[in-house]
Design a protein around this motif. Structure first.
Motif: not given
Ligand SMILES: Cc1cc2nc3c(=O)[nH]c(=O)nc-3n(C[C@H](O)[C@H](O)[C@H](O)COP(=O)(O)OP(=O)(O)OC[C@H]3O[C@@H](n4cnc5c(N)ncnc54)[C@H](O)[C@@H]3O)c2cc1C
Length: 351
Positions: A195-196, A200-202, A209-210, A229-231
């Motif tokens: 999974v790409w 942006d990683f907000t 994810a946590v 799980v964050t890609g």
């Protein structure tokens, strides 16, 4: 024998954060660490991993993390941890490899070789690095080439010019392909379609994810890594490998391993010189087995950082707190939980 308020096992980010907060709360404790020197798992990361490659190391309480640079992570972080331990006078004892924690008439007895400690509570902060995971595939024992795991990755120069099969769908596999594809012949295999992430990683993505891992741990399931799980993202240093097609040449898992390569699901064979298992790690918690903390689902059920099966035990750097930022926060939470537990039992040595 002296009875401690708490005993922390492991002096990585999670253990140091916990010790800082236990000290601030005035709790009598020691930190036992299996490594011969400061640095937690960071001292064992491969040499080509620089502070520009890591996804980001969070601050420790009262100490900002080293910034991004092209210096080796396995030198920068351990030296920062060593300064932190001495600047804050943290009571770390090493090398001490704990092999057993058990009940001793209401207290906890912690054993390492011939040495023992008695404590009212334990904070487990042992990470995962010492438990590399390699899935079992038929034929694995007959392979005549080289096999490496992330934990003992020998670095790109050792693998230059070889045909390398990289196994795993996580951030480590992406990084390895990034540095190997320009100098070696790579094939990538993953169990699932990667999974790409292109957005942006907000902070919201991070929190979601946590929360997902937290929910698993609350239900007593084995935790999944937060990072998983964050890609996946491709960074500047992976663009060359992308241009060379390293991420497009991905295949589903092979069906078996042959002496000189792997056999694909369609029956065809492919020769490879090296299998690089970027297949992750499992929590290093076998020393807690005598406490029977595991749920029927195989994980340790936690309420915050507290083991539901035994409130004397906290786990930090486990499940939702298995990242540097999570470890930091969990350290504070665990120290407060220890203090609350001791107060509720009227047990603090210091007050
Ligand atoms: C390759 C890789 C890259 C990563 N990159 C990042 C990143 O960029 N950013 C991020 O936030 N997270 C990253 N993570 C995750 C992160 O490193 C950890 O979650 C974080 O450092 C928390 O560390 P810790 O204190 O839980 O464990 P560790 O740093 O592993 O420390 C555990 C300590 O416990 C000791 N120990 C273990 N068993 C025993 C025992 N039985 N007795 C005594 N001592 C024991 C070990 O020797 C070690 O010193 C990465 C993980 C990996 C594998």
């Amino acid at each position: 024998m002296h009875i401690l308020d708490s005993l922390v096992i492991g002096a990585g980010q999670a253990g140091l954060s916990t010790s800082f907060h236990l000290r601030r709360l005035g709790l009598d404790h020691v930190v036992l660490d299996a490594n011969p020197r400061a640095g937690g798992a960071w001292q064992h990361r491969w040499d080509s991993l620089t502070m520009a490659d890591v996804h980001g190391v969070a601050d420790l309480p009262d100490a900002p993390a080293p910034g991004r640079s092209h210096d080796r992570a396995n030198e920068v972080v351990p030296s920062w941890f060593a300064d932190y331990e001495s600047d804050h006078g943290l009571p770390v004892i090493r090398p001490v490899d704990v092999h057993r924690v058990e009940d001793d008439d209401g207290l906890l007895r912690v054993t390492a070789g011939v040495r023992h400690w008695l404590t009212r509570t334990v904070v487990n902060a042992t990470g995962t690095w010492t438990r590399p995971f390699v899935p079992t595939y038929p034929g694995i024992e007959v392979f005549t080439g080289e096999q490496w795991h992330t934990a003992d990755y020998p670095g790109p120069s050792h693998l230059a010019g070889k045909r390398v099969l990289v196994v795993g769908g996580g951030a480590s596999a992406v990084q390895f392909l990034g540095e190997l594809a320009p100098i070696a012949d790579t094939v990538w295999v993953t169990r699932r379609e990667p999974v790409w992430r292109t957005d942006d990683f907000t902070p919201e993505i991070g929190r979601a994810a946590v929360a997902m891992v937290e929910d698993r741990v609350r239900r007593g399931l084995p935790p999944r890594s937060v990072v998983s799980v964050t890609g996946l993202v491709l960074r500047e240093q992976e663009r060359e490998a992308e241009r060379l097609g390293a991420y497009r040449r991905r295949r589903p898992m092979f069906s078996r391993i042959e002496p000189d390569g792997v056999r694909w699901q369609d029956g065809s064979c492919e020769a490879v010189d090296v299998i690089l298992w970027a297949t992750g790690f499992r929590p290093a918690i076998s020393h807690l087995a005598p406490l029977h903390l595991r749920s029927e689902y195989g994980g340790i059920r936690l309420d915050g950082t507290t083991a539901v099966a035994d409130a004397r035990v906290q786990l930090v750097g486990y499940g939702p707190s298995a990242s540097t930022i999570g470890a930091n926060r969990a350290g504070r939470r665990a120290a407060v939980a220890v203090s609350t537990f001791l107060e509720s039992d009227g047990l603090t040595a210091t007050g």
